[in-house]
Design a protein around this motif. Sequence first.
Motif, PDB file in Angstrom:
ATOM      1  N   ARG A  74     -20.303 -25.298 -38.853  1.00 11.76           N
ATOM      2  CA  ARG A  74     -19.204 -26.222 -38.109  1.00 11.76           C
ATOM      3  C   ARG A  74     -17.781 -25.581 -38.586  1.00 11.76           C
ATOM      4  O   ARG A  74     -17.057 -26.582 -39.485  1.00 11.76           O
ATOM      5  N   THR A  76     -14.051 -25.243 -39.081  1.00  8.31           N
ATOM      6  CA  THR A  76     -12.859 -26.098 -38.759  1.00  8.31           C
ATOM      7  C   THR A  76     -11.456 -25.761 -39.375  1.00  8.31           C
ATOM      8  O   THR A  76     -11.495 -25.489 -40.595  1.00  8.31           O
ATOM      9  N   PRO A  77     -10.468 -25.687 -38.656  1.00  8.25           N
ATOM     10  CA  PRO A  77     -10.498 -25.720 -37.203  1.00  8.25           C
ATOM     11  C   PRO A  77     -11.132 -24.357 -36.453  1.00  8.25           C
ATOM     12  O   PRO A  77     -11.214 -23.419 -37.372  1.00  8.25           O
ATOM     13  N   GLY A 103     -18.025 -33.751 -34.130  1.00  5.72           N
ATOM     14  CA  GLY A 103     -17.152 -33.075 -35.032  1.00  5.72           C
ATOM     15  C   GLY A 103     -16.518 -32.080 -33.954  1.00  5.72           C
ATOM     16  O   GLY A 103     -15.361 -31.373 -34.407  1.00  5.72           O
ATOM     17  N   ALA A 107     -12.527 -30.556 -34.102  1.00  5.05           N
ATOM     18  CA  ALA A 107     -12.205 -29.335 -34.646  1.00  5.05           C
ATOM     19  C   ALA A 107     -11.813 -28.090 -33.697  1.00  5.05           C
ATOM     20  O   ALA A 107     -11.206 -27.218 -34.027  1.00  5.05           O
TER      21      ALA A 107
END
Length: 352
Positions: A74, A76-77, A103, A107
């Motif tokens: 994940r 981010t960004p 999310g 993001a």
Amino acid sequence: MSLEDLLIARIAAQGPMTVAEYMAECLLHPRYGYYATQDPLGARGDFITAPEISQMFGELIGLCLAQAWFDQGRPTPFTLAEAGPGRGTLMADLLRAAAQVPGFVDAAQITLIEASKPLRAIQTETLAEYEVAWVEGFDALPDQPLFFVANEFFDALPIRQFLRDGAQWRERQVGLSDGRLSFGVGPAQPQPALDHRLEDTRDGDLIEDCAAAAPAMDAVGRRIMEQGGVGLIIDYGDWRSLGDTLQAVQKHGPVDPLTTPGRADLTAHVDFEALAQATPSKFTRVTPQGVFLERLGITQRAQALAAKLGGDSLDQLIQAHRRLTHPDEMGQLFKVMGLYPDAHLPPPGLDA
Ligand code: SAH
């Protein structure tokens, strides 16, 4: 004045132009170019694309990208980029489906690469609920993880065509014959960049070369390689192209590429081998669109949607599923290639 008059005057003054120059003028001329003047997509336009056939297409792309984002921890960004987003339909369907992965949407910095002003205006409307940035080219993509998609974008990039003549090549050109646009060929010349095509061609064969594709692939692949992310390139074509694939389409049917400059869509088959050679990232096997969508679960998605439908809308859904996946329709002609970094798995639905 029409684009045809303009091109005839220019050729009369300056001599024949390459097929790539002709294609670029027809598609992108600021005043008369095809993409500069109209919205070509949909039933009332000249052609229809997978995201315009059914929401299922964009939804599955969204789930594929969101799963890859999740698998990569994940980041981010990140940049969620699309090249040639058309009416913005794929991006809207993608975002709606990917919102199921917590999310992801927050993001995502949504970034579009789009040459057409009328289409940019439609994208603004379609994506009104999101913050969207347009950038002027691939080098302007931010230096951060990149999740990228392009559907029927690379087929719109101008190609040059070369006819083999011994160990040399004659470039196909657009010139004049009796004052009308007409195809011809230039003098035989060595083309060192095409040396590798001497292996798989014979005298008289025609090959195509898309110079604009390599810098785009380099910019996308470099970010994926260095920062993380994945790319999905969906288009019609094959691993290696051979023969004349330039085609013009108007009102859902083929027309002569020279008779309606600026008023018909011009495309060429995508040479996936050339794309693969230009990316610094890893790339997946080129997979038929039908196989890719089946692996992502299009049939289950269609069944879930079908449960809520009846009558005409149910028929339309069944038709759409068939058009997207069946080998006699788009399932086999259209291919998907994924890009991914060294340290990670290929995007879902695609093989290393
Ligand atoms: N992806 C969309 C639209 C495909 S049509 C769909 O699947 O429906 C091709 C798209 O690429 C259009 O949005 C067109 O304006 C855009 N395009 C064509 N050449 C381009 C270029 N050189 N730079 C940026 N966008 C381009």
